[in-house]
Scaffold this active site. Structure first.
Site, PDB file in Angstrom:
ATOM      1  N   ARG A   1     -13.971   2.717  -1.069  1.00  0.00           N
ATOM      2  CA  ARG A   1     -14.103   1.531  -1.915  1.00  0.00           C
ATOM      3  C   ARG A   1     -14.187   0.252  -1.091  1.00  0.00           C
ATOM      4  O   ARG A   1     -14.753  -0.741  -1.545  1.00  0.00           O
ATOM      5  CB  ARG A   1     -12.982   1.488  -2.955  1.00  0.00           C
ATOM      6  CG  ARG A   1     -13.174   2.563  -4.037  1.00  0.00           C
ATOM      7  CD  ARG A   1     -12.003   2.678  -4.974  1.00  0.00           C
ATOM      8  NE  ARG A   1     -10.806   3.162  -4.324  1.00  0.00           N
ATOM      9  CZ  ARG A   1     -10.501   4.438  -4.112  1.00  0.00           C
ATOM     10  NH1 ARG A   1     -11.320   5.378  -4.528  1.00  0.00           N
ATOM     11  NH2 ARG A   1      -9.403   4.785  -3.511  1.00  0.00           N
TER      12      ARG A   1
ATOM     13  N   GLU B   1       1.830   9.665   4.917  1.00  0.00           N
ATOM     14  CA  GLU B   1       3.146  10.032   4.395  1.00  0.00           C
ATOM     15  C   GLU B   1       3.554  11.420   4.883  1.00  0.00           C
ATOM     16  O   GLU B   1       4.698  11.644   5.258  1.00  0.00           O
ATOM     17  CB  GLU B   1       3.109   9.984   2.863  1.00  0.00           C
ATOM     18  CG  GLU B   1       4.475  10.131   2.238  1.00  0.00           C
ATOM     19  CD  GLU B   1       4.435   9.952   0.729  1.00  0.00           C
ATOM     20  OE1 GLU B   1       5.491  10.129   0.113  1.00  0.00           O
ATOM     21  OE2 GLU B   1       3.358   9.646   0.180  1.00  0.00           O
TER      22      GLU B   1
END
Length: 175
Positions: A58, A95
Site C-alpha cells: 500500500r 513479532e
C-alpha cells in the site's frame, strides 16, 4: 471530513483479538484519498525531496501519489526477491521471527533527501528496516509518513528514536 471514518475495521483479522485497519475503503473514496495525500504532502512541499520510498504494497499506492505531488522520484521498498536488478537488503524483526526487504542498489544517491511512506505504522519493524536500508545507501531520510498510527504498539516512537520525524494522520488505540 474525518479520515478515520473512511477506514474500515475488520475484527479478528488476521487473528482473534486484532482489529485490522483496512485503508482500501479510504483509497476507494476519491475525496478521502485526495485529502490523505494532500495531508501527507503538505509539510514537505518546497523542501526539495528527491525521492519517495514506498513500502510494499500500500506504500506504493500512497507513495506514487505523494511523489507526483512533490515532483519527486519513487523508490519501491520490496520484499526480498521481487526486484530484478542488483539490490541491497536488510533483515528486520517481526513479532514472531524476521523478514527481509530490499531496494535496488542504485535507487538513491548519497545525500538525496528521501521521504518514507506507508499506510500504517504498528510495531515499526518494517519502517525501521527501510530507514536503515536507505541510510546505508547514503540517503537522508527526512521523515516517515503514514495514514494510520497504532500508538499502543510503539512503532512511531521507534522511528523517532532513529532521529526521523514521523507524520501520521489518524491514530487508533489497541492492536
Amino acid at each position: 471530513m474525518n479520515l478515520a471514518d473512511s477506514i474500515r475495521e475488520i475484527p479478528d483479522y488476521p487473528k482473534p483479538g486484532i482489529i485490522f485497519r483496512d485503508i482500501t475503503t479510504l483509497l476507494g473514496d476519491a475525496r478521502a484519498f485526495r485529502r490523505a495525500v494532500d495531508e501527507l504532502v503538505q509539510p514537505f512541499a518546497g523542501l526539495k525531496i528527491a525521492k519517495i520510498a514506498g513500502i510494499e504494497a500500500r506504500g506504493f499506492i500512497l507513495g506514487g501519489a505523494v511523489a507526483h505531488q512533490l515532483s519527486a522520484g519513487f523508490v519501491p521498498v520490496r520484499k526480498k526477491g521481487k526486484l530484478p536488478h542488483e539490490t541491497v537488503s536488510v533483515t528486520y524483526d517481526l513479532e514472531y521471527g524476521t523478514d527481509e526487504i530490499e531496494v535496488h542498489k542504485d535507487a538513491v544517491s548519497p545525500g538525496e533527501r528521501v521521504l518514507l511512506v506507508d499506510d500504517l505504522i504498528a510495531t515499526g519493524g518494517t519502517a525501521e528496516g527501510a530507514v536503515n536500508l536507505l541510510s546505508r545507501l547514503g540517503a537522508e531520510v527526512v521523515a516517515a509518513c503514514f495514514i494510520v498510527d497504532l500508538p499502543d504498539l510503539g512503532g512511531a516512537d521507534r522511528i523517532r528514536r532513529l532521529g526521523v520525524p514521523v507524520r501520521t494522520l489518524v491514530s487508533f488505540g489497541g492492536h
